[in-house]
Design a protein around this motif. Structure first.
Motif, PDB file in Angstrom:
ATOM      1  N   SER A 188       0.839  -1.194   0.000  1.00  0.00           N
ATOM      2  CA  SER A 188       0.000   0.000   0.000  1.00  0.00           C
ATOM      3  C   SER A 188       0.880   1.251   0.000  1.00  0.00           C
ATOM      4  O   SER A 188       2.055   1.201   0.335  1.00  0.00           O
ATOM      5  N   LYS A 189       0.267   2.338  -0.418  1.00  0.00           N
ATOM      6  CA  LYS A 189       0.970   3.621  -0.471  1.00  0.00           C
ATOM      7  C   LYS A 189       0.294   4.610   0.458  1.00  0.00           C
ATOM      8  O   LYS A 189      -0.897   4.489   0.745  1.00  0.00           O
ATOM      9  N   LYS A 190       1.068   5.580   0.912  1.00  0.00           N
ATOM     10  CA  LYS A 190       0.542   6.620   1.792  1.00  0.00           C
ATOM     11  C   LYS A 190       1.103   7.953   1.337  1.00  0.00           C
ATOM     12  O   LYS A 190       2.304   8.078   1.072  1.00  0.00           O
ATOM     13  N   LEU A 191       0.235   8.945   1.236  1.00  0.00           N
ATOM     14  CA  LEU A 191       0.659  10.284   0.861  1.00  0.00           C
ATOM     15  C   LEU A 191       1.279  10.990   2.060  1.00  0.00           C
ATOM     16  O   LEU A 191       0.738  10.942   3.165  1.00  0.00           O
ATOM     17  N   GLY A 237      -2.272   9.413  -6.335  1.00  0.00           N
ATOM     18  CA  GLY A 237      -1.062  10.003  -6.889  1.00  0.00           C
ATOM     19  C   GLY A 237      -1.272  11.240  -7.746  1.00  0.00           C
ATOM     20  O   GLY A 237      -0.302  11.817  -8.231  1.00  0.00           O
ATOM     21  N   SER A 292       0.485  14.234  -6.074  1.00  0.00           N
ATOM     22  CA  SER A 292       1.943  14.109  -6.043  1.00  0.00           C
ATOM     23  C   SER A 292       2.533  14.246  -7.441  1.00  0.00           C
ATOM     24  O   SER A 292       3.625  14.796  -7.604  1.00  0.00           O
ATOM     25  N   LEU A 318       4.010  10.103  -2.626  1.00  0.00           N
ATOM     26  CA  LEU A 318       3.437   8.809  -2.266  1.00  0.00           C
ATOM     27  C   LEU A 318       4.558   7.888  -1.841  1.00  0.00           C
ATOM     28  O   LEU A 318       5.513   7.666  -2.585  1.00  0.00           O
ATOM     29  N   LYS A 319       4.461   7.369  -0.637  1.00  0.00           N
ATOM     30  CA  LYS A 319       5.501   6.464  -0.112  1.00  0.00           C
ATOM     31  C   LYS A 319       4.879   5.087   0.102  1.00  0.00           C
ATOM     32  O   LYS A 319       3.724   4.969   0.463  1.00  0.00           O
ATOM     33  N   LEU A 320       5.694   4.070  -0.106  1.00  0.00           N
ATOM     34  CA  LEU A 320       5.247   2.707   0.174  1.00  0.00           C
ATOM     35  C   LEU A 320       5.207   2.486   1.672  1.00  0.00           C
ATOM     36  O   LEU A 320       6.099   2.888   2.399  1.00  0.00           O
ATOM     37  N   ASN A 321       4.140   1.832   2.119  1.00  0.00           N
ATOM     38  CA  ASN A 321       4.023   1.494   3.550  1.00  0.00           C
ATOM     39  C   ASN A 321       4.797   0.251   3.859  1.00  0.00           C
ATOM     40  O   ASN A 321       4.983  -0.619   3.108  1.00  0.00           O
ATOM     41  N   ALA A 358      -4.839   7.605  -2.162  1.00  0.00           N
ATOM     42  CA  ALA A 358      -3.446   7.411  -2.619  1.00  0.00           C
ATOM     43  C   ALA A 358      -3.375   7.193  -4.127  1.00  0.00           C
ATOM     44  O   ALA A 358      -2.653   6.323  -4.614  1.00  0.00           O
TER      45      ALA A 358
END
Length: 64
Positions: free
Chosen positions: A2-5, A48, A51, A61-64, A46
């Protein structure tokens, strides 16, 4: 995965209305004055869009 902003405050100029706020399709970004945007994680999907739009790369957006 999952991704998180996240907001990179060092990259955010905080001297104008953030144009990425209007790009968000679900209204997950808000801004008070010229402060850095605030993320409502209850709304953020998320996707994108913000971003990819931010020219300063302050929204990431970063990977969790």
């Amino acid at each position: 995965m999952s991704k998180k902003l996240v907001i990179n405050n060092d990259n955010c100029p905080k001297n104008h209305a953030c144009p990425a706020v209007k790009i968000c399709p679900v209204g997950a970004l808000s801004q008070n004055g010229f402060n850095a945007p605030v993320i409502d994680y209850g709304k953020c999907i998320a996707c994108g869009k913000c971003s990819n739009f931010c020219p300063k790369k302050a929204l990431v957006l970063k990977l969790n």
